[in-house]
Design an enzyme around this catalytic site. Structure first.
Site, PDB file in Angstrom:
ATOM      1  N   CYS A 111     -19.522  25.674  -3.432  1.00 55.43           N
ATOM      2  CA  CYS A 111     -20.779  25.566  -4.159  1.00 55.43           C
ATOM      3  C   CYS A 111     -20.689  25.733  -5.718  1.00 55.43           C
ATOM      4  O   CYS A 111     -21.187  24.830  -6.487  1.00 55.43           O
ATOM      5  CB  CYS A 111     -21.925  26.358  -3.969  1.00 55.43           C
ATOM      6  N   CYS A 210     -26.217  30.388   3.444  1.00 53.38           N
ATOM      7  CA  CYS A 210     -27.464  30.110   2.889  1.00 53.38           C
ATOM      8  C   CYS A 210     -28.316  28.937   3.892  1.00 53.38           C
ATOM      9  O   CYS A 210     -29.256  28.791   4.193  1.00 53.38           O
ATOM     10  CB  CYS A 210     -27.841  29.745   1.505  1.00 53.38           C
TER      11      CYS A 210
END
Length: 376
Positions: A111, A210
């Site tokens: 990410c 997440c």
């Protein structure tokens, strides 16, 4: 000397605000330092309700609202940018594909590489911003030759340089980490947030992935890849049991093997190898996990790439310790030899090299060499 992208004038700073306490305090410190700060929350899911809630997060509606409230208190403009398609393709799909191939990826590192310091940074620069600010605990240091280096945070207990080891010199030139050069406990960061009137001061941290709402990675992968029964075997190839998908295992795993037959010596067994080709998981003794060398691919250098073998320390997981290695770039790959054997090294993981506190670069582990006596 800790350095933001430059100190001679106020910067136009885009503060990535996840909705957690760290990014909120980082944005507040950047604004307090006199920079022209704009907050942005990244909408990373087309269906935010499916992502984890009640944590430090970066993906939920709750997190977006927390980030907006923090920006209002700081007194900075705030926007939500939709990067859900990029996140799905570059992080979530990559995560699934890596596990399907028998590897163990780090989605937070991916990410940072693909979203926060590629898609987000590129958009920020196109809009005239000078830097992207995040709540990571790391430092950008100005070297004597004018280049910028990535260093560990002043507080080693909170250092996050491992997941930033994918950043190149250009990205570092536009990165700002306001929390990295202060030795403060998390309680002190929360106290600072409370003094600043930030409601996220008491928001709990989370180290879960997440985009896996219930924290069940194996269940998430099973829903994406389907169940595929295969064999669990020992080093000689003797079948010990079955599994519902080789993707549900990682190298070095001890728990959850569900092998009814105990080992001959009565000692625990660990996952030694995962073969997606024949859907087989091989288990054996802990000593068989000893790795003496590895080859890593897709190296990314936080500055000038090394051209000859050198001695470094290496970190192999986000919360792991350091180990001494000799590493050299060879034909676009990184060849690494460990001074002492290490365990729990899995293809797909990132290896990050350090020279003291300076991050030299990182690469993705492709294959490992086991100690001769423990060859599988």
């Amino acid at each position: 000397m800790t350095d933001t992208p430059q100190r001679t004038r106020p910067l136009r700073v885009l503060a990535a605000m996840s909705g957690g306490v760290d990014s909120a305090v980082a944005a507040a410190r950047a604004a307090e330092a006199g920079h022209d700060v704009t907050g942005v929350h990244l909408a990373l899911s087309a269906n935010p309700q499916s992502f984890r809630t009640g944590a430090r997060g970066c993906c939920t509606i709750e997190d977006s609202r927390d980030a907006r409230r923090a920006a209002d208190v700081i007194g900075i403009p705030f926007y939500v940018w939709d990067l859900a398609d990029r996140f799905r393709e570059d992080v979530v799909e990559d995560f699934v594909a890596e596990y399907e191939a028998g590897r163990t990826p780090n989605p937070c590192l991916r990410c940072n590489e693909k979203i926060k310091f590629a898609a987000l940074l590129d958009k920020a620069l196109a809009l005239g911003f000078d830097a992207v600010c995040t709540g990571h605990y790391a430092q950008v240091v100005l070297a004597q030759d004018g280049t910028r280096e990535l260093h560990r945070a002043s507080d080693m207990a909170k250092d996050q340089s491992y997941v930033l080891g994918v950043l190149d010199e250009r990205q570092l030139a536009h990165a700002m980490f306001p929390l990295g050069d202060t030795v403060t406990t998390k309680d002190e960061i929360r106290a600072e947030a409370e003094r600043r009137g930030l409601a996220v001061a008491k928001k709990p941290d989370s180290h879960d992935i997440c985009f896996i709402a219930d924290g069940d990675t194996q269940g998430f992968l099973a829903r994406r890849l389907g169940k595929a029964e295969g064999d669990i075997v020992d080093e000689s190839g003797t079948k010990l049991g079955t599994h519902e998908g080789a993707y549900g295992f990682t190298i070095g795993q001890r728990k959850g093997l569900r092998i009814g037959t105990p080992a001959a010596d009565g000692k625990p067994r660990y996952v030694l190898d995962i073969s997606p080709v024949d859907n087989t998981v091989t288990v054996g003794p802990a000593a068989a996990l000893d790795v003496t060398a590895l080859t890593a691919v897709k190296p990314r250098w936080c500055g000038t790439a090394p051209t000859a073998p050198a001695t470094y320390t290496a970190q192999l997981r986000a919360h792991g310790g350091e180990t001494e290695v000799t590493a050299a770039p060879v034909d676009g790959e990184l060849r690494v030899t460990f001074t002492e054997p290490v365990r729990g090294v899995a293809p797909g993981q990132a290896i990050v090299l350090y020279d003291g506190t300076r991050v030299v670069g990182s690469a993705t582990i492709a294959s490992t060499t086991r100690a001769p006596a423990a060859a599988v």
